[in-house]
Motif scaffolding. Structure first.
Motif, PDB file in Angstrom:
ATOM      1  N   THR A 110       0.846  -1.180   0.000  1.00 37.01           N
ATOM      2  CA  THR A 110       0.000   0.000   0.000  1.00 37.01           C
ATOM      3  C   THR A 110       0.890   1.241   0.000  1.00 37.01           C
ATOM      4  OG1 THR A 110      -1.877   1.079   1.083  1.00 37.01           O
ATOM      5  CG2 THR A 110      -0.217   0.112   2.531  1.00 37.01           C
ATOM      6  N   GLU A 111       0.272   2.408   0.082  1.00 34.15           N
ATOM      7  CA  GLU A 111       0.963   3.701   0.089  1.00 34.15           C
ATOM      8  C   GLU A 111       0.412   4.560   1.197  1.00 34.15           C
ATOM      9  OE1 GLU A 111       0.389   6.055  -3.382  1.00 34.15           O
ATOM     10  OE2 GLU A 111       1.708   4.840  -4.631  1.00 34.15           O
ATOM     11  N   ARG A 112       1.279   5.349   1.810  1.00 35.43           N
ATOM     12  CA  ARG A 112       0.858   6.359   2.762  1.00 35.43           C
ATOM     13  C   ARG A 112       1.853   7.518   2.682  1.00 35.43           C
ATOM     14  NH1 ARG A 112      -2.615   3.079   2.791  1.00 35.43           N
ATOM     15  NH2 ARG A 112      -3.889   2.287   4.534  1.00 35.43           N
ATOM     16  N   TYR A 113       1.447   8.659   3.175  1.00 35.09           N
ATOM     17  CA  TYR A 113       2.359   9.807   3.247  1.00 35.09           C
ATOM     18  C   TYR A 113       3.262   9.632   4.465  1.00 35.09           C
ATOM     19  CZ  TYR A 113       3.938  14.655   3.846  1.00 35.09           C
ATOM     20  OH  TYR A 113       4.700  15.784   4.004  1.00 35.09           O
ATOM     21  N   ARG A 114       4.575   9.569   4.226  1.00 37.29           N
ATOM     22  CA  ARG A 114       5.567   9.405   5.292  1.00 37.29           C
ATOM     23  C   ARG A 114       5.147   8.337   6.305  1.00 37.29           C
ATOM     24  NH1 ARG A 114       7.594  15.685   6.498  1.00 37.29           N
ATOM     25  NH2 ARG A 114       8.168  16.121   4.328  1.00 37.29           N
ATOM     26  N   PRO A 115       5.113   7.084   5.902  1.00 34.29           N
ATOM     27  CA  PRO A 115       4.583   6.025   6.769  1.00 34.29           C
ATOM     28  C   PRO A 115       5.342   5.812   8.062  1.00 34.29           C
ATOM     29  CG  PRO A 115       5.671   5.108   4.834  1.00 34.29           C
ATOM     30  CD  PRO A 115       5.524   6.568   4.589  1.00 34.29           C
ATOM     31  N   ILE A 141       4.662  -0.475   2.971  1.00 28.78           N
ATOM     32  CA  ILE A 141       3.988   0.814   2.822  1.00 28.78           C
ATOM     33  C   ILE A 141       4.970   1.779   2.157  1.00 28.78           C
ATOM     34  CG2 ILE A 141       2.690   2.654   3.924  1.00 28.78           C
ATOM     35  CD1 ILE A 141       2.297   0.895   6.345  1.00 28.78           C
ATOM     36  N   TYR A 142       4.729   2.073   0.900  1.00 24.56           N
ATOM     37  CA  TYR A 142       5.595   3.003   0.179  1.00 24.56           C
ATOM     38  C   TYR A 142       5.192   4.442   0.490  1.00 24.56           C
ATOM     39  CZ  TYR A 142       7.137  -0.997  -2.556  1.00 24.56           C
ATOM     40  OH  TYR A 142       7.656  -2.213  -2.948  1.00 24.56           O
ATOM     41  N   ASN A 143       6.185   5.302   0.465  1.00 22.97           N
ATOM     42  CA  ASN A 143       5.985   6.716   0.753  1.00 22.97           C
ATOM     43  C   ASN A 143       5.401   7.423  -0.479  1.00 22.97           C
ATOM     44  OD1 ASN A 143       6.205   9.410   1.511  1.00 22.97           O
ATOM     45  ND2 ASN A 143       8.207   9.140   2.458  1.00 22.97           N
ATOM     46  N   SER A 144       4.220   7.977  -0.323  1.00 15.81           N
ATOM     47  CA  SER A 144       3.565   8.645  -1.450  1.00 15.81           C
ATOM     48  C   SER A 144       4.315   9.891  -1.907  1.00 15.81           C
ATOM     49  CB  SER A 144       2.125   9.014  -1.085  1.00 15.81           C
ATOM     50  OG  SER A 144       2.090   9.926   0.004  1.00 15.81           O
ATOM     51  N   GLU A 145       5.266  10.351  -1.099  1.00 18.32           N
ATOM     52  CA  GLU A 145       6.081  11.517  -1.492  1.00 18.32           C
ATOM     53  C   GLU A 145       6.852  11.264  -2.788  1.00 18.32           C
ATOM     54  OE1 GLU A 145       7.710  14.034   2.175  1.00 18.32           O
ATOM     55  OE2 GLU A 145       8.336  11.942   2.261  1.00 18.32           O
ATOM     56  N   TYR A 146       7.148  10.006  -3.088  1.00 20.46           N
ATOM     57  CA  TYR A 146       7.895   9.710  -4.304  1.00 20.46           C
ATOM     58  C   TYR A 146       7.131  10.133  -5.553  1.00 20.46           C
ATOM     59  CZ  TYR A 146      10.297   6.405  -1.125  1.00 20.46           C
ATOM     60  OH  TYR A 146      10.955   5.818  -0.083  1.00 20.46           O
ATOM     61  N   TRP A 147       5.808  10.216  -5.421  1.00 20.53           N
ATOM     62  CA  TRP A 147       4.962  10.409  -6.595  1.00 20.53           C
ATOM     63  C   TRP A 147       4.273  11.765  -6.639  1.00 20.53           C
ATOM     64  CZ3 TRP A 147       6.380   6.478  -9.404  1.00 20.53           C
ATOM     65  CH2 TRP A 147       6.735   5.284  -8.769  1.00 20.53           C
ATOM     66  N   ASP A 148       4.235  12.474  -5.508  1.00 20.01           N
ATOM     67  CA  ASP A 148       3.497  13.743  -5.504  1.00 20.01           C
ATOM     68  C   ASP A 148       4.400  14.953  -5.705  1.00 20.01           C
ATOM     69  OD1 ASP A 148       4.764  14.211  -3.063  1.00 20.01           O
ATOM     70  OD2 ASP A 148       2.957  13.929  -1.851  1.00 20.01           O
TER      71      ASP A 148
END
Length: 237
Positions: A110-115, A141-148
């Motif tokens: 899954t993904e979250r912001y700064r997990p 849990i991948y960091n959504s920061e990579y994509w935003d």
């Protein structure tokens, strides 16, 4: 029913699952089991130090969009994992509760912001304290920061990180060691090949930074084979 998950330490991608009652679960003590070697280390600190030689592990995703995003990054690494003797496949979409272990032998993505609360960090953890240390899957849990656009990550580091976290969920830990003998195990302090390639599990920024990005270095393969050897040493086939 899944086991309750919680914080134990920052040694495995910063966080892993545990409850106080599980902290007394037995650790491996047999001299036939190996927890670390040159360039690799297992997650025995959370009671996971083996992997099934016969059962299949399945990587699943919280959404179809996440599967489309991450699955292509696993292609080369999965070939190496299978060649090492582990049965693993890409699965489909299923609900993910980041506070519970998922279905048996599922590595849930899954993904979250700064997990883990730290800019740029992602998280990969095995379901802890398993009988005979046999891994039963885990959580990534991948960091959504990579994509935003809020966190820059190079192409090579992105490929390597995506694979790195899955290997955590399978039972590999950071193999950093005190190479300079100053009494402190430091970031980037890992053994390397004659070409300077550190294990993909090295923290941070391990793995190849060439066209081989996203592939396991032979150190990491040795760690996976140790998980299998520990299973067989306990009579798990």
């Amino acid at each position: 029913m899944g086991r309750t998950l919680g914080v134990i330490a920052a040694t495995i991608a910063a966080v892993t699952f545990l409850t106080g009652s599980q902290a007394t679960a037995q650790q491996a003590t047999s001299s036939t089991l190996t927890m670390q070697g040159y360039g690799w280390k297992l997650t025995d600190i959370v009671g996971v130090y083996a992997i099934s030689p016969s059962e299949t592990y399945t990587i699943t995703f919280e959404t179809a969009a996440m599967k489309a995003r991450y699955a292509p990054y696993y292609t080369e690494a999965l070939k190496q994992i299978r060649d090492a003797g582990i049965h693993i496949e890409i699965g489909g979409v299923e609900p993910v509760d980041i506070n519970q272990c998922g279905p048996k032998n599922h590595i849930q993505v899954t993904e979250r912001y700064r997990p883990v609360g730290t800019p740029g960090w992602s998280k990969g953890v095995p379901c802890p304290w398993q009988p005979q240390g046999l891994g039963r899957g885990g959580l990534v849990i991948y960091n959504s920061e990579y994509w935003d656009g809020s966190w820059y990550i190079s192409k090579a580091n992105l490929h390597n990180t995506i694979v790195h976290e899955v290997l955590h969920a399978m039972g590999l830990n950071h193999p950093n060691v005190d190479l300079d003998g100053d009494g402190t195990v430091e970031p980037y302090e890992c053994v390397a090949t004659s070409y300077g390639n550190k294990p993909i599990m090295c923290s941070p920024s391990g793995g190849y930074h060439t066209s081989n990005m996203g592939k396991l270095v032979h150190f990491d393969v040795s760690g996976l084979k140790a998980l299998l050897a520990n299973a067989r040493a306990q009579g798990i086939s």
